[in-house]
Design a protein around this motif. Sequence first.
Motif, PDB file in Angstrom:
ATOM      1  N   GLN A   1      54.874   5.097  50.833  1.00  0.00           N
ATOM      2  CA  GLN A   1      55.397   4.523  52.068  1.00  0.00           C
ATOM      3  C   GLN A   1      55.775   3.057  51.902  1.00  0.00           C
ATOM      4  OE1 GLN A   1      52.191   5.314  54.812  1.00  0.00           O
ATOM      5  NE2 GLN A   1      51.037   3.470  54.304  1.00  0.00           N
ATOM      6  N   ARG A   2      55.262   2.407  50.855  1.00  0.00           N
ATOM      7  CA  ARG A   2      55.651   1.031  50.539  1.00  0.00           C
ATOM      8  C   ARG A   2      56.810   0.995  49.531  1.00  0.00           C
ATOM      9  NH1 ARG A   2      51.578  -2.833  51.875  1.00  0.00           N
ATOM     10  NH2 ARG A   2      49.845  -1.813  52.942  1.00  0.00           N
ATOM     11  N   ASP A   3      57.348   2.147  49.200  1.00  0.00           N
ATOM     12  CA  ASP A   3      58.451   2.277  48.257  1.00  0.00           C
ATOM     13  C   ASP A   3      58.062   1.746  46.871  1.00  0.00           C
ATOM     14  OD1 ASP A   3      61.019   3.219  47.696  1.00  0.00           O
ATOM     15  OD2 ASP A   3      61.907   1.223  47.922  1.00  0.00           O
ATOM     16  N   MET A   4      56.785   1.926  46.517  1.00  0.00           N
ATOM     17  CA  MET A   4      56.290   1.448  45.225  1.00  0.00           C
ATOM     18  C   MET A   4      56.022   2.576  44.236  1.00  0.00           C
ATOM     19  SD  MET A   4      53.554  -1.492  46.373  1.00  0.00           S
ATOM     20  CE  MET A   4      52.991  -1.713  44.678  1.00  0.00           C
ATOM     21  N   LEU A   5      55.907   3.816  44.711  1.00  0.00           N
ATOM     22  CA  LEU A   5      55.571   4.907  43.802  1.00  0.00           C
ATOM     23  C   LEU A   5      56.670   5.127  42.770  1.00  0.00           C
ATOM     24  CD1 LEU A   5      53.494   7.065  43.055  1.00  0.00           C
ATOM     25  CD2 LEU A   5      54.655   8.635  44.620  1.00  0.00           C
ATOM     26  N   LYS A   6      57.904   4.861  43.158  1.00  0.00           N
ATOM     27  CA  LYS A   6      59.026   5.122  42.250  1.00  0.00           C
ATOM     28  C   LYS A   6      58.938   4.295  40.968  1.00  0.00           C
ATOM     29  CE  LYS A   6      61.992   1.660  44.466  1.00  0.00           C
ATOM     30  NZ  LYS A   6      63.210   1.424  45.287  1.00  0.00           N
ATOM     31  N   ASP A   7      58.315   3.112  41.021  1.00  0.00           N
ATOM     32  CA  ASP A   7      58.184   2.306  39.815  1.00  0.00           C
ATOM     33  C   ASP A   7      56.734   1.944  39.497  1.00  0.00           C
ATOM     34  OD1 ASP A   7      57.844   0.482  41.847  1.00  0.00           O
ATOM     35  OD2 ASP A   7      59.639  -0.696  41.389  1.00  0.00           O
ATOM     36  N   THR A   8      55.787   2.704  40.061  1.00  0.00           N
ATOM     37  CA  THR A   8      54.377   2.585  39.696  1.00  0.00           C
ATOM     38  C   THR A   8      53.946   3.900  39.063  1.00  0.00           C
ATOM     39  OG1 THR A   8      53.920   1.094  41.553  1.00  0.00           O
ATOM     40  CG2 THR A   8      52.025   2.169  40.517  1.00  0.00           C
ATOM     41  N   LEU A   9      53.508   3.849  37.834  1.00  0.00           N
ATOM     42  CA  LEU A   9      53.063   5.058  37.129  1.00  0.00           C
ATOM     43  C   LEU A   9      51.575   5.264  37.388  1.00  0.00           C
ATOM     44  CD1 LEU A   9      53.783   7.366  35.171  1.00  0.00           C
ATOM     45  CD2 LEU A   9      53.118   5.831  33.287  1.00  0.00           C
ATOM     46  N   VAL A  10      51.242   6.331  38.115  1.00  0.00           N
ATOM     47  CA  VAL A  10      49.851   6.687  38.372  1.00  0.00           C
ATOM     48  C   VAL A  10      49.458   7.788  37.392  1.00  0.00           C
ATOM     49  CG1 VAL A  10      48.182   7.528  40.075  1.00  0.00           C
ATOM     50  CG2 VAL A  10      50.112   6.086  40.809  1.00  0.00           C
ATOM     51  N   ILE A  11      48.362   7.586  36.689  1.00  0.00           N
ATOM     52  CA  ILE A  11      47.900   8.527  35.668  1.00  0.00           C
ATOM     53  C   ILE A  11      46.481   8.978  36.012  1.00  0.00           C
ATOM     54  CG2 ILE A  11      47.468   8.883  33.208  1.00  0.00           C
ATOM     55  CD1 ILE A  11      49.285   6.449  32.686  1.00  0.00           C
ATOM     56  N   TRP A  12      46.215  10.265  35.883  1.00  0.00           N
ATOM     57  CA  TRP A  12      44.859  10.806  36.101  1.00  0.00           C
ATOM     58  C   TRP A  12      44.458  11.625  34.890  1.00  0.00           C
ATOM     59  CZ3 TRP A  12      42.624  15.605  35.969  1.00  0.00           C
ATOM     60  CH2 TRP A  12      41.363  15.766  36.589  1.00  0.00           C
ATOM     61  N   GLY A  13      43.211  11.464  34.444  1.00  0.00           N
ATOM     62  CA  GLY A  13      42.735  12.301  33.348  1.00  0.00           C
ATOM     63  C   GLY A  13      41.447  11.786  32.752  1.00  0.00           C
ATOM     64  N   GLY A  14      40.812  12.648  31.956  1.00  0.00           N
ATOM     65  CA  GLY A  14      39.608  12.297  31.216  1.00  0.00           C
ATOM     66  C   GLY A  14      39.857  12.362  29.727  1.00  0.00           C
ATOM     67  N   GLU A  15      38.788  12.196  28.954  1.00  0.00           N
ATOM     68  CA  GLU A  15      38.932  12.105  27.501  1.00  0.00           C
ATOM     69  C   GLU A  15      39.214  13.439  26.833  1.00  0.00           C
ATOM     70  OE1 GLU A  15      34.381  11.655  28.241  1.00  0.00           O
ATOM     71  OE2 GLU A  15      36.278  11.385  29.321  1.00  0.00           O
TER      72      GLU A  15
END
Length: 465
Positions: free
Chosen positions: A357-371
Amino acid sequence: MTHLFSRRAALQSVSAGFGYLAFAGLSSMANAKTPTANENPLSPKPPHFPAKAKRVIFLCMTGAPSHVDTFDYKPQLNADHGKNGRYGGKLLGSQWDFKQRGDSGLWISDLFPSVAQHADDLCLIRSMHCDQPVHPAAQTQMHTGTAQFVRPSIGAWTLYGLGTENDSMPGFISLSAPAGQSNSYGSAFLPAIYGGTPINAGVRGGGGGMARRFGGGGSAVPDIENSRYTSTQQRKQLDLIQSLNHNKLRRDEYQPGVEGIIESYELAFRMQDTLPELMDVSGESDATLKMYGADGGATERFGRQCLLARRFVESGVRFVEINHGGWDHHTNLSNDLPNRCNEIDKPIAGLLKDLKQRDMLKDTLVIWGGEFGRTPAAQNGDGRDHNNKGYTTWMAGGGVKAGFSYGETDEHGYAAVQDKCHIHDWHATILHLLGLNHEQLTYRYAGRDFRLTDVHGNVASDIIA
């Protein structure tokens, strides 16, 4: 004739005078203008090519979540529940239902109902594998590309390659980093200024004290302020110290340790005003706190960390890592796994929604994971063992394909079999999304050029939008 001083007293007075002269010289040095470097090593730097992502938020699940219970749907595993597994042990089907979510139809477990609402933003990488089947080594490889040596972390490489957009904040922050895992945010042989700043960010310490204190009175950033001195007095004190450091540099041509101290001291001085303000979420609306699950209960701690991560990247911090532990389920999977998922599900969904909604997801890479992941076979009746042969991570925003699934494990989820993504490939892809060529991002040390991916790594180009 009476002598006012003995020879011994006269010598003592003269020698003391040398000390007075030295002190006077130091005082004049403190009042002089502190030399500055020609270039701030944290200044923004151009990428190798146009970037998809400008910043990274890495949600690190320490302990290795079970992929076959969360994001890697294996109906055959359930069908073969109780049978002998290919690699020993009795197969353990998932206790939780998977459903196709969103317009994309990604299969996501009921353990993540809130994240599932953002299925059309996710890019699931279901073919991960790494070299290490034990936690410390796998954690180190996930962060640095190797388990054998001390190497710079991916956050440090990112900061080295791109710099930061806020000179009053660290460019790389690690929230609630596990004790004893400094390699996960360290700079190793890179200049110290590129290392991560660990912050112990947890629940409220009472009232509006989010700015400085968290979790049972522990300081988020120890001694971020010195109440005994004014800012002007601290500046004079720092100028004196820095003048000594710069004199050391003038005498010795190469002193990376001293250079790191000079830069760190200056950054720490500027942080005194900026960091407490950023960490004070009292100005956020009740609706925002609720969206993140940061208003109380089991989600509060991780929810506030996700909210801080958004505030940090919005202010120009380049790389933020949030650590969440407790995923090592050798037993008690039935109770513990839902608890861990519940702690992070709403906060992650809130983070994705807020960035969007802040128009930031398009250039913010969110990563999820474990080892790594967990075995399809049971351990201790109600648990799963380590599995580095195949597991799942996901990305969102930052130029990856949305609502997309990449790669596969076998029918039981034991090993990656299609479009396999090694940890070196994962690192190469992350750097590529940031506009960095992993083969060109090098640093010369001990007579050779080092890089995050060593001599390996291929960009998973199929996941790039």
